[in-house]
Design a protein around this motif. Structure first.
Motif, PDB file in Angstrom:
ATOM      1  N   LYS A 229       0.829  -1.065   0.006  1.00 24.75           N
ATOM      2  CA  LYS A 229      -0.171   0.087   0.177  1.00 24.75           C
ATOM      3  C   LYS A 229       0.876   1.254  -0.017  1.00 24.75           C
ATOM      4  CE  LYS A 229      -4.065  -1.912   2.349  1.00 24.75           C
ATOM      5  NZ  LYS A 229      -5.158  -1.443   3.557  1.00 24.75           N
TER       6      LYS A 229
ATOM      7  N   ASP B   4       1.577   5.738  -1.159  1.00 26.76           N
ATOM      8  CA  ASP B   4       0.866   6.897  -1.487  1.00 26.76           C
ATOM      9  C   ASP B   4       0.763   6.930  -2.859  1.00 26.76           C
ATOM     10  OD1 ASP B   4      -0.214   9.410  -1.019  1.00 26.76           O
ATOM     11  OD2 ASP B   4       1.411  10.263  -0.139  1.00 26.76           O
ATOM     12  N   THR B   5      -0.049   7.959  -3.616  1.00 27.71           N
ATOM     13  CA  THR B   5      -0.257   7.867  -4.916  1.00 27.71           C
ATOM     14  C   THR B   5       1.027   8.544  -5.511  1.00 27.71           C
ATOM     15  OG1 THR B   5      -2.542   8.234  -4.840  1.00 27.71           O
ATOM     16  CG2 THR B   5      -1.618   9.019  -6.901  1.00 27.71           C
ATOM     17  N   SER B   6       1.464   7.509  -6.691  1.00 29.97           N
ATOM     18  CA  SER B   6       2.860   8.099  -7.293  1.00 29.97           C
ATOM     19  C   SER B   6       2.596   7.926  -8.703  1.00 29.97           C
ATOM     20  CB  SER B   6       4.036   7.024  -6.817  1.00 29.97           C
ATOM     21  OG  SER B   6       4.987   7.214  -7.739  1.00 29.97           O
TER      22      SER B   6
ATOM     23  N   ASP C 298      -4.684   6.960  -0.312  1.00 29.13           N
ATOM     24  CA  ASP C 298      -4.666   8.123   0.138  1.00 29.13           C
ATOM     25  C   ASP C 298      -3.839   8.113   1.538  1.00 29.13           C
ATOM     26  OD1 ASP C 298      -4.972  10.926   1.032  1.00 29.13           O
ATOM     27  OD2 ASP C 298      -6.619  11.199   0.163  1.00 29.13           O
ATOM     28  N   SER C 299      -2.744   9.060   1.731  1.00 30.42           N
ATOM     29  CA  SER C 299      -2.049   8.735   2.988  1.00 30.42           C
ATOM     30  C   SER C 299      -3.047   9.215   4.191  1.00 30.42           C
ATOM     31  CB  SER C 299      -0.825   9.646   3.133  1.00 30.42           C
ATOM     32  OG  SER C 299      -1.103  11.022   2.557  1.00 30.42           O
ATOM     33  N   LYS C 300      -3.806  10.188   4.098  1.00 26.97           N
ATOM     34  CA  LYS C 300      -4.533  10.664   5.157  1.00 26.97           C
ATOM     35  C   LYS C 300      -5.691   9.391   5.672  1.00 26.97           C
ATOM     36  CE  LYS C 300      -8.443  12.543   2.601  1.00 26.97           C
ATOM     37  NZ  LYS C 300      -9.128  13.933   2.203  1.00 26.97           N
TER      38      LYS C 300
ATOM     39  N   GLU D  70      -4.388   6.246   5.780  1.00 25.59           N
ATOM     40  CA  GLU D  70      -3.685   5.031   6.015  1.00 25.59           C
ATOM     41  C   GLU D  70      -2.666   5.494   6.904  1.00 25.59           C
ATOM     42  OE1 GLU D  70      -3.989   1.917   5.131  1.00 25.59           O
ATOM     43  OE2 GLU D  70      -5.733   2.178   3.820  1.00 25.59           O
TER      44      GLU D  70
ATOM     45  N   VAL E  49       0.954   4.422   5.959  1.00 29.47           N
ATOM     46  CA  VAL E  49       1.562   5.251   4.879  1.00 29.47           C
ATOM     47  C   VAL E  49       1.870   6.873   5.593  1.00 29.47           C
ATOM     48  CG1 VAL E  49       1.165   6.606   2.555  1.00 29.47           C
ATOM     49  CG2 VAL E  49       0.171   4.299   2.998  1.00 29.47           C
ATOM     50  N   GLN E  50       1.292   7.397   6.447  1.00 30.91           N
ATOM     51  CA  GLN E  50       1.331   8.611   7.075  1.00 30.91           C
ATOM     52  C   GLN E  50       2.780   8.220   7.789  1.00 30.91           C
ATOM     53  OE1 GLN E  50      -1.855  10.321   9.528  1.00 30.91           O
ATOM     54  NE2 GLN E  50      -3.193   9.428   8.118  1.00 30.91           N
TER      55      GLN E  50
ATOM     56  N   ASP F  88       5.699   8.316   5.699  1.00 30.32           N
ATOM     57  CA  ASP F  88       5.948   9.533   4.894  1.00 30.32           C
ATOM     58  C   ASP F  88       6.707  10.489   6.022  1.00 30.32           C
ATOM     59  OD1 ASP F  88       5.674  11.615   3.140  1.00 30.32           O
ATOM     60  OD2 ASP F  88       4.143  12.426   3.898  1.00 30.32           O
TER      61      ASP F  88
END
Length: 207
Positions: free
Chosen positions: A77, A79-81, A127-129, A131, A134-135, A138
């Motif tokens: 999973k 972040d959008t790349s 979307d990192s917000k 997950e 992912v946050q 980041d």
């Protein structure tokens, strides 16, 4: 130059390359770059704006390290790349190959070997917000990037505090280049045994 592919960028690139050639003693490394100007139109036609972007290659190396550590295919999973989205067809293609042939092989040399096909069970752009994982990733990546880019700047003290924190002592960290080790022996590359990845891709993949 590769990303924008316009005349101004091409001219600027070769002006800088020519200045670099004039300033170095070992010209054999830089001269082919300068000489490539005569072929630049054909070169540009054969590549896209992400051809020299390291996001996708770094992504594959990290996935391979996690696969080897967990001994299992991994679910990703992230972040959008735009870069990963751009190359997602490669992952989809290798998944088809994996279903046709279950053989797993390591290509490359010495410590630079990577598992093929990539042992990625699933890939999901999120979307990192939404997950936490992912946050967190980041936050860690941003802190390390900040530390390396501000060693001598305005926030040098803060950078040093990050460097001395537990962040760089994490037991599950996977460290990638760059490194101060430069000799083949220090990098574990003196053996030279393995499968040429370019030959392997040419012989086994058809995009």
């Amino acid at each position: 130059m590769v990303r924008v592919k316009n005349v101004e960028a091409v001219n600027s690139f070769y002006i800088i390359a020519s200045k670099l050639l004039d300033s170095v003693k070992e010209k054999s490394v830089v001269k082919p770059i300068v000489d490539s100007e005569r072929y630049i139109t054909k070169i540009m036609e054969s590549i896209d704006k992400y051809s020299i972007d390291v996001t996708f290659s770094t992504f594959l190396v990290l996935c391979d390290k996690w696969y080897k550590k967990s001994k299992n295919k991994i679910d990703v999973k992230m972040d959008t790349s735009k870069q990963i989205e751009h190359y997602k067809h490669y992952i989809d293609h290798t998944e088809k190959i994996a279903k046709m042939s279950p053989e797993v092989i390591e290509i490359g040399y010495d410590i630079r070997k990577i598992t093929f096909p990539p042992q990625i069970n699933s890939l999901e752009m999120v979307d990192s917000k939404n997950e936490f994982g992912v946050q967190c990733a980041d936050l860690i990546a941003s802190a390390i990037s900040f530390m390396y880019n501000n060693e001598n700047g305005k926030f040098a003290k803060f950078s040093k505090e990050i460097q001395e924190s537990k962040l760089l002592q994490l037991s599950n960290a996977n460290v990638l280049w760059p490194t101060h080790d430069v000799s083949p022996k220090a990098l574990g590359m003196e053996d030279g045994k393995g499968i040429n990845p370019i030959d392997f891709m040419y012989n086994n993949l058809n995009f």
